[in-house]
Design a protein around this motif. Structure first.
Motif: not given
Length: 259
Positions: A188-192
């Motif tokens: 989901f191309n998240m910034c985790t």
């Protein structure tokens, strides 16, 4: 991307964050590490707006959090997922009701749409359908953590914050949770952003590692170059155990063979 620019935070005259600057990158697992009292929890809480920095800025894709008004903060809240230490599921709600809760709070979906989205997220974290209507007390700790992850991603967040996600889990389940978080981050191309002291997690999924010491940014990099930093404070922290000293020694021996 979340950009931390020269932030300072103090409590009663005690400086906890001392001019910290770093970038939390999209599509990556960004890990904040450090000893107790290093400032890592305060940094995470500052990034999610629970603490306001004394100075400096925290920008979400160019939007400065400390300057946001109520409406802008509410919009941002819809873009942020939170995975709490200990899962923090509601005891009085079933598994699927727990996952639907953020949708009821922050979305204008119909009940049917909320049910569909919750089911999608639960299936995505490998929770079988027969578990959906069980209560949190009726499922294992590993399943509770996966349900909590489903709840954290149900609003399709751009940013995912995880506070000690492996707390209380056995090593095998911890590895599964690590791999799941990493997979979802990429998918989901998240910034985790993960606040952790679990060395297995750091070495397994640490795409970007931020190491704090005494409130200052001591080092940042990736798990791929953590063996060769030359930073004494980082090495004392990362390679404190005999196991990781052996891992480091093996890595250095292998590197000498290729020189």
């Amino acid at each position: 991307m979340i950009t931390v620019n020269d932030i300072v935070k103090s409590f009663e005259g005690n400086v906890v964050l001392n001019h910290v600057s770093t970038e939390m990158r999209d599509g990556c697992v960004n890990m904040i590490i450090g000893q107790s009292g290093s400032g890592k929890t305060v940094l995470m809480k500052s990034m999610i707006g629970l603490h306001k920095p004394d100075s400096g800025s925290i920008e979400y894709d160019g939007r400065n959090l400390p300057d946001m008004n109520e409406k802008e903060i509410r919009t941002l809240r819809r873009e942020v997922g939170m995975l709490f230490q200990g899962s923090a599921l509601f005891d009085s709600l079933s598994v699927i009701e727990n996952v639907k809760y953020p949708l009821e709070m922050f979305s204008d979906m119909t009940p049917a749409q909320m049910d569909e989205r919750a089911r999608f997220c639960l299936e995505h974290v490998n929770i079988p359908e027969h578990v959906f209507n069980l209560m949190p007390s009726e499922i294992s700790g590993g399943q509770q953590k996966r349900v909590a992850i489903a709840r954290a991603i149900v609003l399709n967040p751009k940013y995912l914050f995880c506070d000690e996600p492996n707390s209380g889990l056995d090593p095998k389940t911890s590895l599964i949770i690590d791999q799941l978080i990493h997979q979802l981050t990429r998918e989901f191309n998240m910034c985790t952003i993960i606040n952790s002291h679990d060395m297995n997690s750091i070495m397994e999924i640490g795409d970007h590692i931020v190491f704090l010491k005494n409130g200052k940014l001591e080092w940042d990099g990736s798990k791929d170059n953590i063996f060769d930093t030359g930073n004494e404070a980082l090495e004392d922290f990362v390679f404190a155990s005999n196991l990781y000293k052996k891992v480091k020694s093996a890595h250095q021996t292998e590197g000498q063979k290729h020189d």
